[in-house]
Design an enzyme around this catalytic site. Sequence first.
Site, PDB file in Angstrom:
ATOM      1  N   TYR A  31      -0.771   2.030  13.517  1.00 49.89           N
ATOM      2  CA  TYR A  31      -1.968   1.286  13.917  1.00 49.89           C
ATOM      3  C   TYR A  31      -2.690   0.762  12.693  1.00 49.89           C
ATOM      4  CZ  TYR A  31      -5.071   5.195  12.607  1.00 49.89           C
ATOM      5  OH  TYR A  31      -5.762   6.152  11.914  1.00 49.89           O
ATOM      6  N   LYS A 145       0.176   4.747   8.237  1.00 51.19           N
ATOM      7  CA  LYS A 145      -0.927   4.796   9.200  1.00 51.19           C
ATOM      8  C   LYS A 145      -0.338   4.981  10.602  1.00 51.19           C
ATOM      9  CE  LYS A 145      -5.526   2.716   9.831  1.00 51.19           C
ATOM     10  NZ  LYS A 145      -6.330   3.913   9.628  1.00 51.19           N
ATOM     11  N   GLU A 177      -7.707  13.987   1.288  1.00 55.01           N
ATOM     12  CA  GLU A 177      -8.623  12.967   1.825  1.00 55.01           C
ATOM     13  C   GLU A 177      -9.384  13.582   2.993  1.00 55.01           C
ATOM     14  OE1 GLU A 177      -6.420   9.678   3.583  1.00 55.01           O
ATOM     15  OE2 GLU A 177      -4.907  11.055   4.329  1.00 55.01           O
ATOM     16  N   LEU A 201      -3.645   8.347   2.807  1.00 53.43           N
ATOM     17  CA  LEU A 201      -3.556   6.956   3.248  1.00 53.43           C
ATOM     18  C   LEU A 201      -4.095   6.049   2.139  1.00 53.43           C
ATOM     19  CD1 LEU A 201      -2.922   5.308   5.916  1.00 53.43           C
ATOM     20  CD2 LEU A 201      -5.397   5.051   6.049  1.00 53.43           C
TER      21      LEU A 201
HETATM   22  C1  LIG Z   1      -6.653   9.591   7.191  1.00 58.07           C
HETATM   23  C2  LIG Z   1      -7.426   8.391   6.741  1.00 58.07           C
HETATM   24  N1  LIG Z   1      -7.627   8.211   5.413  1.00 58.07           N
HETATM   25  C3  LIG Z   1      -8.322   7.160   4.952  1.00 58.07           C
HETATM   26  C4  LIG Z   1      -8.891   6.216   5.808  1.00 58.07           C
HETATM   27  C5  LIG Z   1      -9.654   5.057   5.254  1.00 58.07           C
HETATM   28  O1  LIG Z   1      -8.888   3.869   5.288  1.00 58.07           O
HETATM   29  P1  LIG Z   1      -9.541   2.435   5.352  1.00 58.07           P
HETATM   30  O2  LIG Z   1     -10.485   2.346   4.204  1.00 58.07           O
HETATM   31  O3  LIG Z   1      -8.386   1.510   5.201  1.00 58.07           O
HETATM   32  O4  LIG Z   1     -10.234   2.312   6.665  1.00 58.07           O
HETATM   33  C6  LIG Z   1      -8.687   6.352   7.184  1.00 58.07           C
HETATM   34  C7  LIG Z   1      -9.245   5.374   8.103  1.00 58.07           C
HETATM   35  O5  LIG Z   1      -9.427   5.577   9.259  1.00 58.07           O
HETATM   36  C8  LIG Z   1      -7.933   7.462   7.665  1.00 58.07           C
HETATM   37  O6  LIG Z   1      -7.720   7.638   8.981  1.00 58.07           O
END
Ligand SMILES: Cc1ncc(COP(=O)(O)O)c(C=O)c1O
Length: 290
Positions: A31, A145, A177, A201
């Site tokens: 996603y 993701k 994270e 991520l």
């Molecule tokens: C596990 C995880 N890490 C980091 C992020 C942050 O990513 P982004 O800045 O691309 O929204 C998300 C976003 O939902 C996430 O689910």
Amino acid sequence: MTAFLNGCFLPLEQARVSPLDRGFLFGDGIYEVIPSYQGVPFLLEAHLERLRRSLSAIRLRDPMGDRGWRDMLEELLARNPGGDRAIYLQVTRGVAPRDHAFPVATEATVFAMVNPIQPPRPETTAQGEGAILLPDERWGRCDIKAITLLANVLARQMAVEQGAIEAILLRDGRLTEGAASNVFVVHGDVVRTPPLDRGILPGITRRFVLDLLEGHSRPVFEEAVLESDLRTADEIWLTSSTKEILPVTRLDGQPVGAGRPGPVWRETLELYQRAKNDARGARVAESGDG
Ligand SMILES: Cc1ncc(COP(=O)(O)O)c(C=O)c1O
């Protein structure tokens, strides 16, 4: 609200997917979440690039192509006018008899919808939010993701039950994270966030914030962050496309630094908001709508 499902725009309540969809049966899909401000997607190129990367990582052919995604997103936003929106889009390996191995010649399921982006609560900006530390019990490819988010769901629920906004995860004593965010720590005027590897991520907001800080000559490092670094930090921030940059002022019930949103956070958020407004202005001017 109008959603998109397999080539059609339709009211969200009418969208139906088979129980044999591999997203439902196996969590076999990926996603993406793309923020859009007043109808203009923010950092769209970076989100589409990550989408292609996720598809390739799970060996799923891109069912739409670059033009297809852009046209669909534009129409989805036009059909859901007004306000700031988070576009959610999901691609699964489609509907097939249940078998772990990939089905042959099955069409992917493509779904997209929009949700309002809630501006941060005034208390969040004034006082910050609480977070808890938990062991990272997710799989070894958190750089994808993937829709398979059970461990993230359980971690986030633990946080909610303790009155916190996020679970910050540790693997072998090191920060990975948040359950749904990347994490930055500040000591003095030095900002740090863990380097990219298969354990986190590659957040679009993370990258954007790093670029902003580097562009303003702020000392910033992508390097390992230990549990002790979190517990002694002056500031901790969470970043994501919908949270933007959010100050954590309590960790496991203890104050972070002075227990209030810090000066480096304030300065960085200001840079972020300015860049966001500039990007929106540039897009509007480019399209001649302005
Ligand atoms: C596990 C995880 N890490 C980091 C992020 C942050 O990513 P982004 O800045 O691309 O929204 C998300 C976003 O939902 C996430 O689910």
